[in-house]
Motif scaffolding. Structure first.
Motif, PDB file in Angstrom:
ATOM      1  N   ASP A 120     -10.845   4.577  -7.910  1.00  0.00           N
ATOM      2  CA  ASP A 120     -10.871   4.091  -6.532  1.00  0.00           C
ATOM      3  C   ASP A 120      -9.450   3.878  -6.025  1.00  0.00           C
ATOM      4  OD1 ASP A 120      -9.938   1.624  -7.463  1.00  0.00           O
ATOM      5  OD2 ASP A 120     -11.875   0.619  -7.267  1.00  0.00           O
ATOM      6  N   GLN A 121      -9.342   3.353  -4.825  1.00  0.00           N
ATOM      7  CA  GLN A 121      -8.046   3.211  -4.159  1.00  0.00           C
ATOM      8  C   GLN A 121      -7.088   2.311  -4.927  1.00  0.00           C
ATOM      9  OE1 GLN A 121      -8.160   1.231  -0.304  1.00  0.00           O
ATOM     10  NE2 GLN A 121      -6.716   2.710   0.533  1.00  0.00           N
ATOM     11  N   SER A 122      -7.611   1.348  -5.651  1.00  0.00           N
ATOM     12  CA  SER A 122      -6.764   0.417  -6.393  1.00  0.00           C
ATOM     13  C   SER A 122      -6.359   0.949  -7.765  1.00  0.00           C
ATOM     14  CB  SER A 122      -7.498  -0.922  -6.572  1.00  0.00           C
ATOM     15  OG  SER A 122      -8.597  -0.773  -7.462  1.00  0.00           O
ATOM     16  N   ASP A 131      -2.130  10.018  -7.571  1.00  0.00           N
ATOM     17  CA  ASP A 131      -2.412   8.880  -6.709  1.00  0.00           C
ATOM     18  C   ASP A 131      -2.520   9.346  -5.252  1.00  0.00           C
ATOM     19  OD1 ASP A 131      -2.627   6.464  -5.422  1.00  0.00           O
ATOM     20  OD2 ASP A 131      -0.621   5.755  -5.942  1.00  0.00           O
ATOM     21  N   SER A 190      -3.727   7.164  -2.843  1.00  0.00           N
ATOM     22  CA  SER A 190      -3.972   5.952  -2.062  1.00  0.00           C
ATOM     23  C   SER A 190      -3.183   5.930  -0.761  1.00  0.00           C
ATOM     24  CB  SER A 190      -3.656   4.709  -2.903  1.00  0.00           C
ATOM     25  OG  SER A 190      -2.287   4.698  -3.306  1.00  0.00           O
ATOM     26  N   GLN A 191      -2.008   6.579  -0.759  1.00  0.00           N
ATOM     27  CA  GLN A 191      -1.196   6.544   0.464  1.00  0.00           C
ATOM     28  C   GLN A 191      -1.762   7.438   1.566  1.00  0.00           C
ATOM     29  OE1 GLN A 191      -0.522   8.197  -2.238  1.00  0.00           O
ATOM     30  NE2 GLN A 191       0.643  10.057  -1.855  1.00  0.00           N
ATOM     31  N   ASN A 201      -5.261   7.606   1.889  1.00  0.00           N
ATOM     32  CA  ASN A 201      -6.647   7.124   1.947  1.00  0.00           C
ATOM     33  C   ASN A 201      -7.623   7.974   1.143  1.00  0.00           C
ATOM     34  OD1 ASN A 201      -6.094   4.845   3.538  1.00  0.00           O
ATOM     35  ND2 ASN A 201      -6.108   6.096   5.399  1.00  0.00           N
ATOM     36  N   GLY A 202      -7.131   8.532   0.040  1.00  0.00           N
ATOM     37  CA  GLY A 202      -8.003   9.233  -0.885  1.00  0.00           C
ATOM     38  C   GLY A 202      -8.120  10.718  -0.605  1.00  0.00           C
ATOM     39  N   TYR A 254     -14.655   4.959  -2.830  1.00  0.00           N
ATOM     40  CA  TYR A 254     -13.210   4.979  -3.067  1.00  0.00           C
ATOM     41  C   TYR A 254     -12.564   3.671  -2.634  1.00  0.00           C
ATOM     42  CZ  TYR A 254      -8.322   6.444  -2.923  1.00  0.00           C
ATOM     43  OH  TYR A 254      -6.965   6.539  -3.131  1.00  0.00           O
ATOM     44  N   PHE A 255     -13.121   3.061  -1.605  1.00  0.00           N
ATOM     45  CA  PHE A 255     -12.546   1.835  -1.063  1.00  0.00           C
ATOM     46  C   PHE A 255     -13.196   0.589  -1.661  1.00  0.00           C
ATOM     47  CE2 PHE A 255     -12.157   5.212   2.066  1.00  0.00           C
ATOM     48  CZ  PHE A 255     -10.793   5.206   2.282  1.00  0.00           C
TER      49      PHE A 255
END
Length: 603
Positions: free
Chosen positions: A79-81, A146, A148-149, A151-152, A195-196
């Motif tokens: 997931d995002q984290s 990664d 995450s920057q 939003n997946g 993901y969030f």
């Protein structure tokens, strides 16, 4: 002949070989699997004659989904984290949807693979590889990149390698932003909410405009790799983007039903962050067979990644379009009728709003629509959005031709008013459920000018008592072509399949463009599809055709699955071949004793 003249002659010969159609390749064919045992394994050509010499090849697995390499687990979804996603019973989620995998070398000569996982949430993995002295490729360590920057990642399907050596990935079947406006988000789109860290019911917190773009990955080392979405290139159901040799022009295939063909021209060579977007218009000249058309191109305007990123955060579907319902198939005055795409029978009547609120509807508003709602705006501007299952793209520099797979010639491509509702019905060719590969002639600016069928599948019914019963496409030809790659200098096209009933076991083919002969070079297990055939002519003296076998037992024949291990996907390659870049040097193409002398002469 003196030494200097001989050196010049050899250098000229080397240059000529690199450019001419001098190479030859002939694969040992693979039989159609008929036994249960043969239908459960990967079969690949055991040998090929390359430039007159026999090479022992075959399919070689680098990693299967769920394999460990170093501290990473290939295909684990996060997931995002950065926490692993888990199933209801607490198991980590491992994707069997392996897709495109590239081979890249950094400036220090280290070898890496960037691999797609075609899911929601999606993943890309970076794997460090070891190449043995015999050309085998082995995984050293792997890790998830990664996202995450940005939003997946979303449904990473096919891809390519840019002329400057970076990985160019995709995000297929972009989520429909109108669903967010209407509040009826599909389960397919809502799956991204995980993901969030949210349940599917919280999908309204997502922004659909975050997904549907080319994704560039640049690798410096195993610990240093950058990820960038190129928003400027437009948002579609992106199968892949393919950059032409000029380093500026990129073609993008739009998968699904009632979709378009797009071309992006970057402002600067080697930089896809800003440029002008174009959409093709099919001007039909013949509807015979797979058809023939002259292509014209509709300018959708200029934008940069930075601009579009701001627009994503600022605007929703309702900010971009005013919509009214059609009445008896007609739109109110001032509204443009289009087919919405992906749904074979959905007419929409749209009018562009004053999106940015400056008091006038102008090119600034058009630019926003062109990047956030690329297909809809292209249709409103007169481009053709009637293609069906547009898949792989590759370029033949020897003939100046682009090749594009159409997995099914059907629906909007037929003269079918049910599928063409709302649109102009520009494509009117015969249905072919087995699909075709099209050739596109390109001019000196890498602009496609003509489009016509190159090789097509043939529908066929096999008798009930035949061992081939149930296959609906001729087994001696292609079925539902998907990803493709060209072998420069060898006049050979490699065609992968993504077929259900067409062929029970999907295949990869070698197609000789001179003779028109198809040779089956790989078959895959029950329920899988071939993805990612991609040619690398010379990596440290060896050539490779990448090959990925996605979701075994997952698309059909689920009842044949005997163990969970059988369902794990394969990322690997066909090869290794001797180097195939047209060079005269190297142990695989000349007497090894001659190598050093010829290298010196060439200099």
């Amino acid at each position: 002949m003196n030494r200097s003249k001989l050196a010049l002659a050899v250098a000229s010969a080397i240059a000529a070989m690199a450019q001419a159609h001098a190479g030859s390749i002939e694969f040992t064919g693979v039989d159609v699997p008929v036994t249960d045992a043969a239908k459960r394994v990967i079969q690949a050509s055991p040998s090929a004659v390359v430039d007159g010499r026999t090479a022992s090849i075959g399919f070689h697995t680098i990693l299967r989904s769920g394999d460990s390499a170093g501290s990473g687990v290939f295909g684990q979804i996060y997931d995002q984290s950065g926490a692993p996603l888990q199933t209801e019973d607490g198991a980590n989620v491992i994707s069997n949807d392996n897709d495109f995998a590239s081979l890249l070398q950094n400036k220090r000569g280290q070898l890496f693979m960037v691999s797609h996982f075609e899911s929601r949430p999606a993943a890309m993995y970076l794997t460090e590889l070891r190449q043995t002295r015999t050309g085998d490729l082995q995984a050293v360590r792997t890790r998830a990149l990664d996202f995450s920057q940005v939003n997946g990642g979303w449904v990473h399907c096919a891809g390519s390698v840019t002329p400057w050596g970076s990985h160019l990935g995709s995000e297929e079947y972009e989520p429909d932003a109108k669903q967010w406006r209407d509040g009826n988000i599909s389960d397919y789109n809502a799956a991204m909410a995980a993901y969030f860290g949210a349940s599917a019911s919280a999908a309204t917190d997502m922004n659909p405009y975050d997904y549907g773009y080319p994704v560039e990955v640049k690798v410096d080392s195993f610990s240093a790799a950058s990820v960038a979405k190129h928003y400027a290139m437009g948002r579609i159901a992106l199968e892949l983007a393919y950059v032409m040799p000029d380093g500026k022009t990129a073609y993008m295939s739009d998968d699904g039903t009632n979709t378009g063909l797009f071309r992006f021209v970057a402002d600067a060579e080697g930089d896809l962050s800003a440029g002008t977007l174009w959409a093709a218009k099919w001007n039909q000249k013949s509807g015979t067979g797979t058809g023939y058309a002259k292509l014209s191109w509709v300018n959708l305007g200029h934008a940069s990644d930075a601009q579009v990123k701001d627009w994503i955060a600022s605007y929703k579907f309702a900010d971009i379009f005013d919509e009214v319902a059609p009445v008896s198939g007609a739109c109110d005055e001032g509204y443009t009728s289009i087919n919405a795409g992906h749904d074979a029978a959905t007419q929409q009547c749209l009018k562009l709003r004053d999106v940015n609120g400056d008091g006038v509807v102008d090119v600034a508003d058009e630019a926003i629509a062109s990047r956030l709602e690329t297909r809809r705006w292209a249709a409103m501007e007169g481009a053709t959005t009637e293609f069906r299952k547009m898949e792989g793209i590759t370029f033949n520099p020897d003939a100046g031709q682009l090749y594009i797979s159409i997995s099914e010639v059907s629906k909007g491509m037929e003269d079918d008013k049910g599928s063409d509702v709302g649109g102009p019905n520009s494509i009117r060719v015969a249905k072919n459920a087995c699909g075709a590969v099209y050739a596109l002639d390109v001019d000196g600016n890498y602009t496609a000018t003509d489009m016509y069928g190159l090789v097509a599948g043939t529908p066929k019914t096999y008798a009930v008592d035949s061992p081939y019963y149930g296959n609906t496409c001729d087994l001696d030809g292609i079925a539902n072509p998907d990803n493709i790659t060209y072998l420069p200098g060898y006049n050979t096209l490699i065609i992968g399949e993504d077929t259900g009933t067409g062929h029970q076991n999907d295949a990869i083919w070698s197609y000789n463009l001179d003779s028109g002969v198809l040779t089956r070079i790989e078959t895959t297990p029950y329920g899988s599809e071939t993805t990612s055939p991609y040619f690398y002519p010379n990596i440290n003296g060896y050539a490779y055709i990448m090959s990925v076998v996605q979701h075994p037992y997952g698309e059909s024949d689920q009842d044949k699955l005997e163990s969970a291990d059988q369902a794990r996907a394969y990322t690997g390659y066909i090869g290794p071949f001797p180097r195939m870049d047209g060079k005269l040097t190297g142990k695989n193409t000349l007497n090894p004793k001659s190598k050093g002398w010829l290298d010196k002469l060439a200099k």
